[in-house]
Write a protein that holds these residues in place. Structure first.
Motif, PDB file in Angstrom:
ATOM      1  N   HIS A  70     -28.436  14.877 -23.160  1.00 39.39           N
ATOM      2  CA  HIS A  70     -28.421  13.920 -24.263  1.00 39.39           C
ATOM      3  C   HIS A  70     -28.586  14.573 -25.627  1.00 39.39           C
ATOM      4  O   HIS A  70     -28.454  13.916 -26.646  1.00 39.39           O
ATOM      5  N   GLN A  71     -28.905  15.878 -25.637  1.00 34.11           N
ATOM      6  CA  GLN A  71     -28.999  16.576 -26.928  1.00 34.11           C
ATOM      7  C   GLN A  71     -27.740  17.374 -27.222  1.00 34.11           C
ATOM      8  O   GLN A  71     -27.616  17.993 -28.267  1.00 34.11           O
ATOM      9  N   TRP A  72     -26.802  17.363 -26.286  1.00 31.37           N
ATOM     10  CA  TRP A  72     -25.595  18.180 -26.433  1.00 31.37           C
ATOM     11  C   TRP A  72     -24.637  17.514 -27.405  1.00 31.37           C
ATOM     12  O   TRP A  72     -24.286  16.345 -27.217  1.00 31.37           O
ATOM     13  N   GLU A  73     -24.213  18.263 -28.416  1.00 30.20           N
ATOM     14  CA  GLU A  73     -23.278  17.683 -29.381  1.00 30.20           C
ATOM     15  C   GLU A  73     -21.928  18.375 -29.315  1.00 30.20           C
ATOM     16  O   GLU A  73     -21.171  18.382 -30.291  1.00 30.20           O
ATOM     17  N   LEU A  74     -21.630  18.985 -28.187  1.00 30.74           N
ATOM     18  CA  LEU A  74     -20.335  19.610 -27.889  1.00 30.74           C
ATOM     19  C   LEU A  74     -20.056  20.901 -28.646  1.00 30.74           C
ATOM     20  O   LEU A  74     -19.104  21.599 -28.349  1.00 30.74           O
ATOM     21  N   ASP A  75     -20.858  21.219 -29.673  1.00 28.86           N
ATOM     22  CA  ASP A  75     -20.515  22.376 -30.496  1.00 28.86           C
ATOM     23  C   ASP A  75     -21.317  23.635 -30.142  1.00 28.86           C
ATOM     24  O   ASP A  75     -21.176  24.663 -30.778  1.00 28.86           O
ATOM     25  N   GLU A  76     -22.172  23.528 -29.134  1.00 29.59           N
ATOM     26  CA  GLU A  76     -22.855  24.741 -28.667  1.00 29.59           C
ATOM     27  C   GLU A  76     -23.192  24.574 -27.193  1.00 29.59           C
ATOM     28  O   GLU A  76     -23.173  23.451 -26.688  1.00 29.59           O
ATOM     29  N   PRO A  77     -23.455  25.686 -26.480  1.00 32.30           N
ATOM     30  CA  PRO A  77     -23.698  25.562 -25.050  1.00 32.30           C
ATOM     31  C   PRO A  77     -24.897  24.663 -24.736  1.00 32.30           C
ATOM     32  O   PRO A  77     -25.841  24.589 -25.516  1.00 32.30           O
TER      33      PRO A  77
END
Ligand code: HEC
Ligand code: HEC
Ligand code: HEC
Length: 159
Positions: A70-77
């Motif tokens: 839920h913290q993933w914003e697609l721009d980092e692993p």
């Protein structure tokens, strides 16, 4: 939007070919997506009272990755759930603290985080399944699986 589409396309490619290397976002960092079962175990400092959990990662890919990450914003692993500052708490809030502990502190405890997410969704799925079953609109054998909700369903004892 374009980034999302490209990201989605890479993801599909990764899933189809099973190598699952995703180059994410601006900084071109590679992310390797576990395509098998992940062993979820207690942090080193915890003396585990239950067997570790075998988590079938790809079985869950019908859900959006961000349901869990839920913290993933697609721009980092993607980082591990127990990364420092996330669910890195290894000690349960004591009984006397419990009423006083705010939600943020409570969910920092890794066990609470895992149980809330894993069991929470499986329970929801079970309710959905029950509703479908009651509606009589779906054949019994076509009812979806809902995931384990009992202790031994996840903490499977070794034989
Ligand atoms: C049902 C929840 C759930 C869903 C949905 C899910 N994952 Fe995961 N994923 C996990 C858990 C739990 C771990 C193990 C994290 C840990 O070790 O702390 C994990 C680990 C990972 C890791 C390794 C992270 C690390 O620690 O290095 C990557 C990368 C990853 N997932 C990518 C994805 C992608 C991409 C999707 C969507 C296709 C996805 N996940 C969908 C729960 C999920
Ligand atoms: C957003 C909903 C959701 C979340 C979050 C979720 N699950 Fe599931 N899980 C499911 C569903 C739905 C199934 C049934 C999938 C199937 O059999 O096709 C399932 C199945 C399973 C199974 C049984 C797989 C099998 O082959 O029988 C295990 C074990 C499992 N989940 C563990 C976990 C663990 C551990 C977590 C937390 C890290 C977790 N799940 C988080 C929805 C979820
Ligand atoms: C849907 C999967 C799931 C179910 C069902 C589940 N757990 Fe867990 N549990 C986990 C995960 C994931 C962790 C974190 C990884 C670990 O510590 O093994 C965990 C951690 C724990 C821990 C802390 C680590 C340890 O071994 O001491 C305890 C205690 C625990 N669970 C007890 C239970 C009990 C008791 C039940 C039944 C009431 C239960 N769990 C049901 C997934 C589940």
């Amino acid at each position: 939007m374009k980034k999302l589409i490209i990201g989605g396309f890479c993801l599909i490619l990764a899933l189809v070919f099973g190598n699952a290397m995703i180059v994410s976002g601006q900084n071109d960092e590679e992310m390797s997506v576990p395509m098998g079962t992940i062993a979820l175990e207690a942090p080193e400092s915890v003396e585990a009272s239950r067997p570790a959990v075998s988590f079938p990662h790809p079985t869950h890919f019908s859900f959006n990755c961000q349901t869990c990450h839920h913290q993933w914003e697609l721009d980092e692993p993607i980082v591990s759930c127990t990364t420092s500052g996330c669910h890195d708490g290894t000690v349960a809030p004591t009984k006397s603290q419990k009423g006083a502990v705010d939600e943020e502190t409570a969910i920092a405890y890794y066990k609470t985080a895992f149980h809330k997410m894993c069991i929470g969704c499986h329970k929801e799925m079970k309710i959905e399944k029950k509703k479908l079953e009651m509606s009589g609109l779906t054949l019994k054998e076509k009812l979806p699986n809902s995931g384990p909700t009992l202790c031994r369903g996840c903490h499977v004892p070794e034989e």
